[in-house]
Design a protein around this motif. Structure first.
Motif, PDB file in Angstrom:
ATOM      1  N   LYS A   1       7.967   0.241   6.617  1.00 40.84           N
ATOM      2  CA  LYS A   1       8.432   0.134   5.233  1.00 40.84           C
ATOM      3  C   LYS A   1       9.913   0.497   5.168  1.00 40.84           C
ATOM      4  O   LYS A   1      10.366   1.403   5.866  1.00 40.84           O
ATOM      5  CB  LYS A   1       7.616   1.079   4.350  1.00 40.84           C
TER       6      LYS A   1
ATOM      7  N   TYR B   1       0.815  -1.221   0.000  1.00 43.25           N
ATOM      8  CA  TYR B   1       0.000   0.000   0.000  1.00 43.25           C
ATOM      9  C   TYR B   1       0.846   1.267   0.000  1.00 43.25           C
ATOM     10  O   TYR B   1       1.742   1.434   0.826  1.00 43.25           O
ATOM     11  CB  TYR B   1      -0.933   0.012   1.218  1.00 43.25           C
ATOM     12  N   ARG B   2       0.507   2.171  -0.914  1.00 41.45           N
ATOM     13  CA  ARG B   2       1.150   3.477  -0.944  1.00 41.45           C
ATOM     14  C   ARG B   2       0.609   4.341   0.193  1.00 41.45           C
ATOM     15  O   ARG B   2      -0.566   4.263   0.542  1.00 41.45           O
ATOM     16  CB  ARG B   2       0.892   4.171  -2.289  1.00 41.45           C
ATOM     17  N   GLY B   3       1.472   5.177   0.756  1.00 43.20           N
ATOM     18  CA  GLY B   3       1.052   6.100   1.800  1.00 43.20           C
ATOM     19  C   GLY B   3       0.922   5.473   3.171  1.00 43.20           C
ATOM     20  O   GLY B   3       0.515   6.144   4.119  1.00 43.20           O
TER      21      GLY B   3
ATOM     22  N   ASP C   1       3.453   4.044   5.386  1.00 40.77           N
ATOM     23  CA  ASP C   1       4.900   3.876   5.506  1.00 40.77           C
ATOM     24  C   ASP C   1       5.353   3.601   6.930  1.00 40.77           C
ATOM     25  O   ASP C   1       6.129   2.681   7.177  1.00 40.77           O
ATOM     26  CB  ASP C   1       5.616   5.126   4.980  1.00 40.77           C
TER      27      ASP C   1
ATOM     28  N   ASP D   1      -3.160   1.553  -4.088  1.00 38.52           N
ATOM     29  CA  ASP D   1      -3.732   2.529  -3.165  1.00 38.52           C
ATOM     30  C   ASP D   1      -4.425   1.791  -2.013  1.00 38.52           C
ATOM     31  O   ASP D   1      -4.928   0.674  -2.199  1.00 38.52           O
ATOM     32  CB  ASP D   1      -4.750   3.395  -3.915  1.00 38.52           C
TER      33      ASP D   1
ATOM     34  N   ASP E   1       4.689  -0.394  -2.391  1.00 43.08           N
ATOM     35  CA  ASP E   1       4.005   0.794  -2.932  1.00 43.08           C
ATOM     36  C   ASP E   1       3.328   0.466  -4.253  1.00 43.08           C
ATOM     37  O   ASP E   1       3.400   1.215  -5.228  1.00 43.08           O
ATOM     38  CB  ASP E   1       4.987   1.957  -3.114  1.00 43.08           C
TER      39      ASP E   1
END
Length: 336
Positions: free
Chosen positions: A72, A63-65, A67, A90, A87
């Motif tokens: 991460k 998943y992006r965002g 972290d 979404d 990443d």
């Protein structure tokens, strides 16, 4: 693990795309990222003709965002060695074991075609199992049954669904957390559609060859608990609550999405909704310990693994030496 001459003729072989790889697994906070980077450095120094590329085996790192709460790898760590399946999507999207298998097998083929070594690293044991053994042909999702389960959950509560699962499929219930709504409902959905427990689809009926798997496991569970507690505190100091707050403020996410059910995110989301962060550290640490316990249970069901005590002073050196030795047993790289 090589098949013996008297192996059953019904034994399944590892898919060709999964050959010529190394795997590194372990519970959360066991030091997988640092060990993987140490392996990559060692190969760069001692076997420069076989550079390492890392494939993440982690259902949260996609998943992006997200972290801080997923621990991460840092930008510097990601730049030091090629990384894949991080990443990727979404937080509003879902990622499945089936999609992981497809992505991983494609990447393994591409990395080996470059003459490089795929190193699969992570703690999502279901992904490792799916990659090693394949996926069972389970019933497709049924919208009507799923809607009925959603309604039942809202009316009776998740604990009622979990008690039902314990009755119809005690094997699956035993390996799921009582708060894991997505998997509890999916298990009940499979049972209602097929009349069979989900666990019956996961029975391993024939031996299967598996690639080398290095497993980081603590000799002293208290060591891992201390690491979990320290890391959760570091996440809070790094702004984890603000990260979850920003995700909430997007407006298109909700607590039942797979991304927001990740350990730490679920507890922080609930604390922010209740406007009470007072017991967040305790709840987050307890949930992470439970995750680690489940991960270790999965690992201990894999007899082919090579165990390295992650709480040993020379754990990284042991991992590196083992990786170099296991690499010598791998099939030859593709020509070209």
């Amino acid at each position: 693990m090589t098949s013996t001459p008297d192996a059953p003729t019904t034994a399944r072989s590892l898919p060709v795309a999964n050959r010529g790889i190394l795997c590194l697994a372990g519970p959360t906070a066991s030091g997988k990222t640092a060990a993987a980077l140490a392996i990559a450095r060692a190969f760069a120094e001692r076997q420069p003709s076989l550079p390492v590329e890392i494939i993440s085996v982690d259902s949260a790192l996609v998943y992006r965002g997200m972290d801080i709460g997923t621990a991460k790898p840092s930008a510097a760590e990601l730049a030091a060695v090629p990384h894949h399946l991080i990443d990727l999507i979404d937080p509003s999207e879902a990622y499945s074991a089936a999609r992981f298998v497809g992505d991983a097998q494609r990447l393994i083929g591409e990395i080996r075609a470059r003459g490089h070594l795929p190193l699969l690293v992570g703690g999502t044991m279901l992904y490792f199992k799916a990659l090693f053994e394949g996926l069972d042909a389970m019933p497709a999702a049924d919208r009507a049954v799923r809607a009925a389960l959603d309604e039942q959950c809202e009316r009776q509560g998740l604990h009622a669904l979990y008690r039902e699962l314990q009755r119809v499929d005690p094997v699956t219930a035993a390996r799921l957390a009582p708060g894991d709504r997505q998997r509890i409902q999916r298990a009940l959905e499979v049972h209602r559609v097929s009349g069979q427990p989900l666990s019956s689809f996961h029975q391993d009926k024939t031996p299967v060859e598996t690639p080398p798997l290095i497993s980081l496991e603590p000799g002293d569970r208290a060591w891992l608990h201390q690491r979990i507690e320290a890391r959760f505190g570091q996440m809070l100091e790094a702004g984890f609550v603000d990260e979850v707050q920003a995700l909430m403020e997007r407006g298109d996410l909700h607590a039942d999405l797979p991304s927001m059910r990740c350990v730490g995110y679920r507890q922080t989301w609930e604390a922010l909704q209740a406007d009470d962060l007072s017991d967040l550290p305790e709840r987050g640490i307890a949930a992470t310990r439970q995750l680690a316990k489940r991960q270790l249970t999965w690992l201990r069901s894999m007899p082919q693994r090579h165990v390295v005590p992650c709480d040993a002073a020379d754990a990284q050196a042991q991992v590196v030496a083992l990786a170099l030795r296991l690499a010598d047993t791998l099939p030859a790289r593709p020509a070209g």
